[in-house]
Structure formats: C-alpha cells, structure tokens
Design a protein around this motif. Sequence first.
Motif, PDB file in Angstrom:
ATOM      1  N   ALA A   5       0.823  -1.199   0.000  1.00  0.00           N
ATOM      2  CA  ALA A   5       0.000   0.000   0.000  1.00  0.00           C
ATOM      3  C   ALA A   5       0.866   1.261   0.000  1.00  0.00           C
ATOM      4  N   ARG A   6       2.190   1.109  -0.023  1.00  0.00           N
ATOM      5  CA  ARG A   6       3.097   2.256   0.047  1.00  0.00           C
ATOM      6  C   ARG A   6       4.167   2.222  -1.027  1.00  0.00           C
ATOM      7  N   MET A   7       4.059   1.281  -1.967  1.00  0.00           N
ATOM      8  CA  MET A   7       4.996   1.173  -3.076  1.00  0.00           C
ATOM      9  C   MET A   7       4.207   0.774  -4.316  1.00  0.00           C
ATOM     10  N   TRP A   8       4.491   1.469  -5.422  1.00  0.00           N
ATOM     11  CA  TRP A   8       3.767   1.202  -6.652  1.00  0.00           C
ATOM     12  C   TRP A   8       4.713   1.216  -7.844  1.00  0.00           C
ATOM     13  N   ILE A   9       4.349   0.474  -8.868  1.00  0.00           N
ATOM     14  CA  ILE A   9       5.006   0.519 -10.164  1.00  0.00           C
ATOM     15  C   ILE A   9       3.938   1.115 -11.077  1.00  0.00           C
ATOM     16  N   THR A  10       4.140   2.358 -11.515  1.00  0.00           N
ATOM     17  CA  THR A  10       3.067   3.045 -12.213  1.00  0.00           C
ATOM     18  C   THR A  10       3.591   4.232 -13.013  1.00  0.00           C
ATOM     19  N   ASP A  18       3.889   8.801 -19.631  1.00  0.00           N
ATOM     20  CA  ASP A  18       4.072   7.552 -20.380  1.00  0.00           C
ATOM     21  C   ASP A  18       5.144   6.653 -19.781  1.00  0.00           C
ATOM     22  N   ASP A  19       5.943   7.177 -18.862  1.00  0.00           N
ATOM     23  CA  ASP A  19       7.029   6.395 -18.265  1.00  0.00           C
ATOM     24  C   ASP A  19       6.543   5.641 -17.031  1.00  0.00           C
ATOM     25  N   VAL A  20       6.978   4.405 -16.889  1.00  0.00           N
ATOM     26  CA  VAL A  20       6.638   3.609 -15.714  1.00  0.00           C
ATOM     27  C   VAL A  20       7.719   3.846 -14.665  1.00  0.00           C
ATOM     28  N   GLU A  21       7.314   4.174 -13.462  1.00  0.00           N
ATOM     29  CA  GLU A  21       8.225   4.536 -12.374  1.00  0.00           C
ATOM     30  C   GLU A  21       7.977   3.665 -11.151  1.00  0.00           C
ATOM     31  N   VAL A  22       8.989   3.587 -10.298  1.00  0.00           N
ATOM     32  CA  VAL A  22       8.837   2.985  -8.981  1.00  0.00           C
ATOM     33  C   VAL A  22       8.590   4.145  -8.022  1.00  0.00           C
ATOM     34  N   VAL A  23       7.457   4.093  -7.319  1.00  0.00           N
ATOM     35  CA  VAL A  23       7.045   5.170  -6.430  1.00  0.00           C
ATOM     36  C   VAL A  23       6.907   4.633  -5.016  1.00  0.00           C
ATOM     37  N   LEU A  24       7.508   5.336  -4.061  1.00  0.00           N
ATOM     38  CA  LEU A  24       7.370   5.009  -2.645  1.00  0.00           C
ATOM     39  C   LEU A  24       6.632   6.147  -1.959  1.00  0.00           C
ATOM     40  N   LEU A 135      10.048   9.346  -4.500  1.00  0.00           N
ATOM     41  CA  LEU A 135       9.416   9.400  -3.176  1.00  0.00           C
ATOM     42  C   LEU A 135       8.308  10.432  -3.267  1.00  0.00           C
ATOM     43  N   MET A 136       7.085  10.035  -2.975  1.00  0.00           N
ATOM     44  CA  MET A 136       5.980  10.996  -2.922  1.00  0.00           C
ATOM     45  C   MET A 136       5.625  11.187  -1.461  1.00  0.00           C
ATOM     46  N   GLY A 137       5.865  12.390  -0.975  1.00  0.00           N
ATOM     47  CA  GLY A 137       5.646  12.673   0.433  1.00  0.00           C
ATOM     48  C   GLY A 137       4.473  13.601   0.666  1.00  0.00           C
ATOM     49  N   ALA A 142      -1.593   7.834   2.617  1.00  0.00           N
ATOM     50  CA  ALA A 142      -2.435   8.123   1.454  1.00  0.00           C
ATOM     51  C   ALA A 142      -2.282   7.028   0.416  1.00  0.00           C
ATOM     52  N   SER A 143      -3.352   6.804  -0.323  1.00  0.00           N
ATOM     53  CA  SER A 143      -3.297   5.908  -1.485  1.00  0.00           C
ATOM     54  C   SER A 143      -2.583   6.654  -2.601  1.00  0.00           C
ATOM     55  N   LEU A 144      -2.234   5.936  -3.658  1.00  0.00           N
ATOM     56  CA  LEU A 144      -1.569   6.569  -4.794  1.00  0.00           C
ATOM     57  C   LEU A 144      -2.460   7.649  -5.412  1.00  0.00           C
ATOM     58  N   THR A 145      -3.733   7.374  -5.573  1.00  0.00           N
ATOM     59  CA  THR A 145      -4.666   8.355  -6.127  1.00  0.00           C
ATOM     60  C   THR A 145      -4.698   9.607  -5.271  1.00  0.00           C
ATOM     61  N   GLU A 146      -4.732   9.414  -3.954  1.00  0.00           N
ATOM     62  CA  GLU A 146      -4.748  10.552  -3.031  1.00  0.00           C
ATOM     63  C   GLU A 146      -3.432  11.332  -3.104  1.00  0.00           C
ATOM     64  N   LEU A 147      -2.308  10.628  -3.232  1.00  0.00           N
ATOM     65  CA  LEU A 147      -1.025  11.324  -3.365  1.00  0.00           C
ATOM     66  C   LEU A 147      -0.994  12.201  -4.611  1.00  0.00           C
TER      67      LEU A 147
END
Length: 164
Positions: A5-10, A18-24, A135-137, A142-147
Amino acid sequence: MDDSARMWITTVPPLHPDDVEVVLALDHASQDPGERMTSVLLNRGHEGEEGVFYFLASDLSARYERTADRLSVSVTAPRHLLARELPVLPETLREELSELPGGASDHDRVTLLSRAIATDFVPAEQDGEKQPVLLMGSVGPASLTELFSRFEKGEADIAVLNAE
C-alpha cells in the motif's frame, strides 16, 4: 500500512505520463524514525521542475534488489550525514536512529526505508545507471490516487533519488 500500500510501479501523470516509475509513499507525519529522518533529509535537496527535488547520491539514494517475484527498494543515507543532523533532533529520534541497520552492501550507510512488492517489473537501466526511485511525500498516509491529488493541490512533494 503494509508495503504494497506504500509502493507502486506506475506512471506518474504530473511528471512523465508515459514512463513507468517505482514510487514510494513517504508520510511526513510518521512516527517511524527512518521515515522521519528521510523527511528531515529531504530539506537538503534542490528543486528541479516545480515541486520535484533532486539529491546527491551521497546524501540519499535508493537500492533495488530482486528476490524471486519480489522487488525491494531501500532508501539509505550516510551515517556521517545523520550524525551531523542528530544534534538538532529530539532525543527520542536520535536514539531510534542510532539503532537503524546499516546498508546491505555499505555499512557506512543507514537504511531509512525499505519497501517490497510482488511484481515482475525490472527497473530500466541506461548507460549502466538504474532508473531513479520517486518518493511521494505528504502529511498522513495516502493511497496513490490521493497522493496524486495532493500533489496537484500542492500538498505533496516528489523527490527523485538515484538508484543502485
């Protein structure tokens, strides 16, 4: 919240849609000592595009590791940098930080965050460099959508970390 719930590939629409990233995710109000120290160290970055901060690899960096179907990402900082910041931190945080483990391959670095998810994603490499970790702080979990929503409102930040 657990790692998944705190790491995404998106894709990250505010940056490169258009780029796929690793987001924490990073909660600036967390009680976790590593997360709190990461938030402190984020003030050492310099701003690139609006709202995007970059760091020296020697200050904050990320490390990818793959084990079977899991991708792990650790965020590390050098012990000497933490030592320089410790005197201005609350005593309880100083004690908690002194107990954090060293980096897997470099014991002069401290692991501040570690997240893992099941995925077949392999981070891209260009000229021998792995793609950065984002890193999204924001304040609070928060969910990814909320971030993304918080970022659009100026209530969240994105930091770009070099990766090993």
